[in-house]
Design a protein around this motif. Structure first.
Motif, short mmCIF file in Angstrom:
data_model
loop_
_atom_site.label_atom_id
_atom_site.label_comp_id
_atom_site.label_asym_id
_atom_site.label_seq_id
_atom_site.Cartn_x
_atom_site.Cartn_y
_atom_site.Cartn_z
N SER A 20 29.48 10.33 15.28
CA SER A 20 28.04 10.09 15.12
C SER A 20 27.74 9.56 13.72
N GLY A 24 26.23 5.95 12.76
CA GLY A 24 24.98 6.02 12.02
C GLY A 24 24.98 5.15 10.77
N GLU A 82 21.84 10.46 22.16
CA GLU A 82 22.94 9.51 21.90
C GLU A 82 22.94 8.36 22.91
N ILE A 85 20.23 5.99 21.77
CA ILE A 85 20.67 5.25 20.58
C ILE A 85 21.67 4.17 20.97
N LEU A 136 18.05 8.95 15.56
CA LEU A 136 19.17 9.30 14.68
C LEU A 136 18.87 10.56 13.86
N THR A 139 19.60 13.89 15.65
CA THR A 139 20.95 14.29 16.04
C THR A 139 21.49 15.46 15.24
N ASN A 198 28.23 5.35 20.49
CA ASN A 198 27.25 6.37 20.86
C ASN A 198 27.34 6.74 22.34
#
Length: 981
Positions: A20, A24, A82, A85, A136, A139, A198
């Motif tokens: 992640s 990111g 996720e 995203i 984001l 998360t 993701n």
């Protein structure tokens, strides 16, 4: 029956969260690049883009924390986030292109107010990334709470591990995207890679969460109001603020140490995050054993401030160390890797001690609140407030502290904030008065000591490692100005007889101010950039110039009385201050009412003002400097077309020093794909100046502007007294050269596939010329008449020698020709050795092959100088004299054939050149390798003029060997023309 989750499941979740972090940081880097294309690269734009990104993250974390009590299955919610995203990552490029086209082609053309234009662009930018940044930001609290519910016994360890794994993933994401993905698949492919990561992550976490028992359980206690909540959230905000003051300051400091390239930024960012990761990792086994984590947090904040101060104390030595390392590098790929490795070590040494401490702060703050009864919601709130502090730190450092206080004092301010926090935290416990007193004493001594310590050495700061590696010391420099601006640190120095202006230590322009002094190496380029627009478009009324530099180019352009308006767009206001120090060389820029200076990014300025100009002159910094390559892309040139009038002309500066031919080809393809015609000039042997027209043919140069005394004086200073002198610096034209750029194998430089940005630093360090590609500037060094022209290659025009010392070479060519024609022999041509002329004056022995070979070598040198620079009438007597030196024996046939070739070249007769060159090449036993190369170039040139494409290919296959630059050009034309058939 429910079973307690195993440690392997916990580690699987930690691993997932590392991925992640990987995706990111890719989003952060790539979204920032996309939005810079949309908003421009101005200082406020960079700060606000980062603020927008981090603001969304903070909002998402806060919302997740606020509603955490209602979420029964945080990990399933994490999976859904996720997936969202990932899908947005896959679709982002197409959505961006649609939004960009809609805004610039449909919305903005109907808006008159510049302020309204800015508001519209920022609104659309926010719409593009805000939903994803909110997701984001959610998360971290979702994953944290999911793990804490499953593993409630060690909350501190779990939070520390989550910060560690997420940060490690971020480090890998920064380096992988910067050094591998963008180069391999461009920005669109890189962001799609993050999206696929993701989606894969969502699948993995969905499988993991099904094995956990706690989803049927009620959420853990959400806690109530805690007296520690507000103080700890304020601590989280301030420590985020100070950390990003450090980051912005360190990036500026290290940019001057490492060179301000794109990869330097990636190395610095990865080092910053690495420290955060290692701090969390070190804390994981200790955090749950702290009886009073507030005291531990106070000690860490104190150490963080002290370590930050230490980074400025040793700064003066960093430049010296890196300059020595750079000077020792081999110009090879191994040297490039060593440079990046050394740079990374340097950034780690500077950043890691302080950021190691910073990496422990958020886990401790979260643990304090968790133990204090603030509940699960505190996790999202701490993350949100820390991120909000980071936003404030970015804006405060870039817009206030650096411009007003300078680099050193900006770091001191950040350290003071951390140490004040330490005093506050240590004072909350009555048992720690000794610690508090010690902290106050250490803070006072450290800040005062750092403040009165020697200042940053402006002499070293004004000279980048690339400039200083060849010098033992900059002590001979005199610093006239040093300003830490919002986007760069600007210096004006006196280096010997020259004034030099530089940004982040990289020299951008120089000038020799003394009356009658020889011009500096940069002055021919600066003058040509200002004069060429007026020579090609003497009636132009409006002009825009991208980049201030020393102000000399704009000063020369303003000498044109026909010009009614000049808009100078400069991104850094400190650059304008520096240009004022160049005196009369830049005075019109500041006194002429036609001159208007705008502190803005070029793309932002043109989009907001929507003006069309007769002239646009672009003179940015070097292409290897971070962000600058976006002014050499196909999208940039397409945008410039929109802002040129119907007959408007673009003048573009392109450096070739520290560059490779393949990168130059990439830029020239980008320009050539958007402009119907262009010409390239070489004011020096390491710079190209291109003049281009969007539609139709460029007009020939006009001497009208040179009738202006001010313009004439500026040009005469660098040796151009007539229009002929400018002609001699022409390298070539689109119809001749674009085929070479197209056949080079270089991709078109693009905003979304930034080939130049990814490879420019490597080219600068390797400093090699790849034999597969052509260095266009070297075309003018081929000793054949008009070797750099199409249509005029064999033209009888002796005014175009195409040499970097054209006037001197022309004079020497005529002197050499007259030497054998009964002319005055008092003057000697400086570019031919006296022994050459002496050899040619004497008849070589017919039976002596050594004498014939010596005479042949001398004849080749004479031909290379005289033939390109004289007319047939001027050189014909000399050829007749040389013919009389030869006897009729067969040993002299090669030299006789060479004289035939020289005569055909001087007559500019392609068929005769072809026949004579073939005769020279047929003498395989007596022709020397240099003479053979000369004849082959002449043959290829004549075949090109006659458009005998198949014979060109046949000739090159029949006579293999190293390719000359001219052979590469001609071969490219043959290939493309035969391909059309």
């Amino acid at each position: 029956m429910n079973q307690r989750p195993t440690a392997s499941i916990q580690y699987a979740l930690f691993t997932a969260f590392a991925f992640s972090g990987f995706s990111g940081l890719i989003y952060e880097a790539i979204w920032t690049n996309y939005l810079k294309f949309f908003l421009g690269h101005a200082a406020y734009a960079q700060a606000l883009v980062l603020a927008m990104y981090m603001g969304g993250m903070a909002g998402g974390a806060w919302l997740a924390g606020r509603y955490m009590g209602r979420i029964k299955n945080p990990l399933l919610a994490y999976v859904i986030v996720e997936i969202a995203i990932g899908l947005s990552g896959l679709l982002f490029h197409k959505v961006f292109l649609s939004a960009n086209g809609f805004v610039f082609d449909t919305v903005l053309p109907g808006v008159d107010s510049p302020m309204a234009v800015e508001l519209i662009r920022w609104t659309f930018a926010a719409i593009l990334i805000l939903p994803q940044t909110l997701l984001l930001g959610a998360t971290f609290p979702l994953m944290s709470v999911g793990i804490l519910r499953a593993f409630p016994d060690t909350p501190g360890r779990s939070i520390s591990m989550l910060y560690f794994t997420n940060s490690v993933g971020a480090v890998v994401g920064v380096l992988t995207s910067g050094f591998i993905l963008v180069d391999a698949v461009g920005l669109p492919g890189t962001i799609m890679t993050a999206g696929l990561t993701n989606l894969a992550l969502a699948v993995a976490v969905y499988g993991i969460q099904k094995k956990l028992f706690f989803f049927s359980s009620a959420p853990a206690s959400q806690g109530g109001s805690s007296p520690l909540l507000r103080p700890m959230l304020l601590v989280a905000l301030i420590t985020g603020l100070s950390s990003f003051i450090y980051e912005i300051s360190w990036i500026r400091m290290l940019s001057m140490v490492l060179g301000a390239s794109t990869h330097a930024f990636e190395l610095m960012l990865s080092s910053f995050i690495l420290g955060l990761a290692l701090g969390g990792f070190w804390l994981r086994k200790r955090i749950d054993s702290y009886k009073d984590p507030v005291v531990a947090l106070g000690i860490i904040q104190l150490l963080m401030g002290l370590l930050a101060l230490s980074t400025v104390l040793g700064y003066n030595e960093l430049m010296k160390i890196m300059s020595a390392l750079y000077g020792a590098l081999q110009p090879s790929d191994a040297g490039y890797l060593m440079f990046n490795g050394s740079s990374h070590i340097m950034t780690i040494v500077v950043m890691l001690p302080t950021t190691f401490m910073a990496g422990m702060t958020l886990p401790l703050i979260t643990l304090v609140l968790f133990r204090g009864g603030a509940g699960e919601s505190s996790i999202g709130r701490v993350y949100a407030f820390n991120t909000l502090g980071a936003i404030i730190g970015v804006v405060l450092a870039s817009t206030v502290l650096l411009p007003l206080t300078g680099l050193k004092n900006a770091v001191i301010v950040g350290a003071a904030l951390d140490m004040v926090l330490a005093i506050y935290l240590l004072g909350r416990s009555g048992n720690n008065r000794t610690w508090r007193g010690a902290a106050i004493g250490m803070m006072g001594v450290a800040i005062i000591g750092t403040y009165i310590a020697p200042a940053f050495d402006a002499k070293w700061m004004s000279s980048s490692i690339f400039h200083m590696a060849s010098k033992a010391s900059p002590d001979s420099l005199e610093v006239l100005l040093h300003r830490d601006g919002r986007t760069a640190s600007v210096d004006v120095i006196r280096d010997g007889r020259n004034l030099v202006i530089s940004t982040n230590g990289k020299p951008d322009a120089s000038y020799a101010p003394a009356e009658g002094d020889t011009p500096s190496a940069d002055e021919p380029t600066q003058v040509l950039l200002g004069a060429l627009p007026s020579l090609v478009s003497p009636q132009a009324k409006t002009a825009a110039m991208i980049g201030m530099g020393s102000g000399i180019s704009a000063n020369v352009l303003l000498a044109n009385d026909h010009l009614a308006q000049l808009d100078i767009i400069e991104i850094e206001s400190a650059m304008v201050e520096g240009a004022k120090l160049f005196g009369n060389a830049s005075s019109r820029v500041f006194s002429d009412p036609r001159s208007h200076i705008h502190i803005d990014d070029a793309k932002s300025f043109f989009a907001a003002h929507k003006r069309r100009y007769d002239l646009i002159i672009s003179e940015p910094s070097d292409s290897w400097v971070s962000g600058v390559s976006n002014l050499f892309t196909t999208e940039f040139y397409k945008r410039m077309r929109r802002h040129l009038s119907d007959d408007g002309v673009l003048v573009q500066w392109v450096p070739t020093y520290g560059n490779s031919p393949i990168l130059v080809s990439s830029v020239m393809q980008a320009l050539g794909n958007n402009f119907a015609d262009y010409r390239i000039y070489g004011p020096t042997d390491s710079v190209m100046v291109i003049v281009a027209k969007a539609d139709g043919k460029l007009p020939e140069l006009s001497g009208q502007a040179m009738k202006n005394p001010a313009m004439a004086a500026a040009m005469a200073r660098v040796g151009w007294s007539s229009l002929d002198d400018v002609h001699k610096h022409e390298i070539g034209r689109r119809e001749f050269l674009h085929a070479v750029f197209s056949a080079s194998g270089a991709p078109v430089n693009s905003d979304f596939f930034p080939f130049v940005d990814q490879n420019a630093l490597r080219a600068k360090i390797v400093r090699t010329r790849n034999g597969q590609h052509v260095d266009i500037l070297h075309l003018t060094g081929i000793p054949l008449p008009g070797a750099n022209y199409m249509g005029t290659i064999i033209e009888s025009d002796n005014k175009r020698s195409g040499y970097y010392l054209p006037r001197k070479r022309s004079e020497d060519g005529r002197i050499a020709a007259r030497y054998f024609a009964g002319g005055a022999k008092t003057a000697m041509p400086s570019q031919v050795d006296f022994g050459v002329l002496t050899t040619l004056q004497n008849k070589p022995g017919c039976e002596d092959p050594v004498a014939q070979n010596g005479w042949q070598a001398a004849l080749l040198q004479f031909a290379g100088l005289a033939i390109p620079n004289t007319s047939m009438e001027e050189v014909k007597p000399a050829i007749a004299f040389l013919r009389a030196q030869l006897c009729s024996a067969s040993e002299a046939e090669t030299n006789r054939a060479m004289l035939d070739l020289m005569e055909a070249l001087s007559a500019r007769n392609p068929p005769a050149v072809e026949a004579a060159a073939k005769t020279v090449l047929s003498h395989t036993k007596t022709v020397q390798s240099d003479t053979k190369g000369y004849a082959l170039n002449a043959l290829l040139l004549s075949l090109y003029q006659q458009q005998k494409w198949e014979e060109i290919q046949h000739t090159l296959k029949k006579l293999p060997g190293s390719r000359s630059i001219l052979a590469t050009v001609v071969e490219s034309h043959a290939y493309l023309n035969l391909k059309k058939k």
